[in-house]
Design an enzyme around this catalytic site. Sequence first.
Site, mmCIF file in Angstrom:
data_model
loop_
_atom_site.group_PDB
_atom_site.id
_atom_site.type_symbol
_atom_site.label_atom_id
_atom_site.label_comp_id
_atom_site.label_asym_id
_atom_site.label_seq_id
_atom_site.Cartn_x
_atom_site.Cartn_y
_atom_site.Cartn_z
ATOM 1 N N CYS A 1 100.010 19.990 28.305
ATOM 2 C CA CYS A 1 99.963 21.019 27.268
ATOM 3 C C CYS A 1 99.533 22.351 27.873
ATOM 4 O O CYS A 1 99.115 22.426 29.027
ATOM 5 C CB CYS A 1 99.013 20.611 26.148
ATOM 6 S SG CYS A 1 99.619 19.208 25.183
ATOM 7 N N HIS B 1 97.146 25.378 23.025
ATOM 8 C CA HIS B 1 95.831 25.115 22.437
ATOM 9 C C HIS B 1 94.729 25.897 23.131
ATOM 10 O O HIS B 1 94.882 26.432 24.236
ATOM 11 C CB HIS B 1 95.519 23.616 22.439
ATOM 12 C CG HIS B 1 95.303 23.004 23.791
ATOM 13 N ND1 HIS B 1 94.079 22.973 24.408
ATOM 14 C CD2 HIS B 1 96.170 22.372 24.629
ATOM 15 C CE1 HIS B 1 94.183 22.350 25.569
ATOM 16 N NE2 HIS B 1 95.437 21.981 25.733
#
Length: 535
Positions: free
Chosen positions: A454, A435
């Site tokens: 992440c 992301h």
Amino acid sequence: MLLVAMPGASAEERARQASVDDADDRPSLSRALADESELLQAFYAQRDHRPAWRDEETIAGLVSTLRALDEDGLTPEDYRPDDIEAEYRSVRDEDADSERQIHYELFASRMLFTALEHLQRGKVDPKSLSADWEVPVEAPDLDLAAISDAIDQQQFDRMLVEARPPYTPYQRLREGLARYRDIERQGGWERLPERDSALRVGDDDDVELLRERLAVAGVLENGATDDGDEDNGAASGEAREGADPRRFDSDLEAAVRRFQRRHLLEPDGIVGRQTLAALNVPVERRIDQIRLNMERARWLLHGLPEAYVLVDIAGYELSYFRPDGEVWRSRIVVGQPYRRTPSLRSEITHMTVNPTWTIPPTILRQDVLPAVRRDLGYLWRERIQVLSPSGQPLDPWRVDWDNPGNIVLRQAPGPQNALGQLAIRFPNDHMVYLHDTPAQGNFSRYQRAFSSGCIRVENIRGLAQLLFDDTDSDQDIDARIDSGETRNVSLANRMPVILHYWTVNPDDDGALSFRPDIYERDDELLRELDRPLEL
């Protein structure tokens, strides 16, 4: 009769005698295989139950092959080459009973196939080390016909070549292991003394020793660039003509920076605490690091597709190997040591543009709730909405924040969203993804373990557009984001993605880069790799 050596006999005579011996021994060998593994049964079925280990020359080839596994970072003693050699002497006589010879035949084959499977797939089961291991692609089956033929032709090197991972990074690690063992044979390198202050330009204490260490590292050689490394060859270690080798000058400062970049240290040209520690890692430890990362390569380097995204966790780098052969690279931020980014293999299916962010339970409990309890205004500043489990909006003033129950906190889309303006999704059990991020400044750090698991990607828009272009997806990522609409956009064709952990990595020029073991995984793997094999 098995294993009857015929000194002085011609190759034709040995082959004719072996054929007679094989015919005599096939029924006994076939019966003995009933208690062996399916792999061994399939191997001898491929040979029509002909024995493989019939003469001294073949045994010598096998023993030499097993000992050569040291060059792949494995422990030859695990595969009993000395026992195979010694036992052959006691069973090669014609007086040795058939049962004992068959037992020896199967023992030798068992050791060979154990070694080949370890060379191909790894000795250590990665699932025994990490519950988050999620890399389902396995190595292909061994080619039993090719192995049988290699034994008969006594081309044992061919078996090793076929079993090794067939990718350049593994070969470069193997070459690096040989180089570092050569350094070890020459005595390694001397430790620099501990210091109360950093060593920098203008100093003259311990500078000659520093030059010697950087010379072994290969970063002082003539013409070295900022991409130099310990593997680039021997260097003289001498200062340029006319310079005082006992003084820390600008050339030495540049060499220190090269060393620091290679080890993911802040490249300030100063030998401080972290740089001194990296310089003083003994060569034996570097050898162990290479060996255990070769083991990681054996877990992973199988069936790689033509195009894929590779996330190098410990190296803080993402590489996209495109279908046209080009490699696109970017810096990344990965999980903190207590919120580790997992190793996994999956396929990118879609992207979310202008994503909302539903705060995960761990982050909610450990980070967000304490902030809200201190100041309820945190929710408005961060544009976080409070929802019921069914998704209904709740009034934050009516929530008991000391005991909030099963509430859901969701951050609105926008540039300040924790996911930035784009998330790249792939199925996995850990709910991780690639992301964007509003915290762009972290990409300038050399060690970047700041996330909650992440992977934050620098210039993720560039990666997304390449993925769309290379998968025949007619999309303009900038237009999608600029619309302000939250939407999932699918790839026309899935793109493989691999997340993996390397603390030693070969660069494109073959030089090895050593990284900090941010998740402290190396020692446990090394213990298992060096644990004597129980057979």
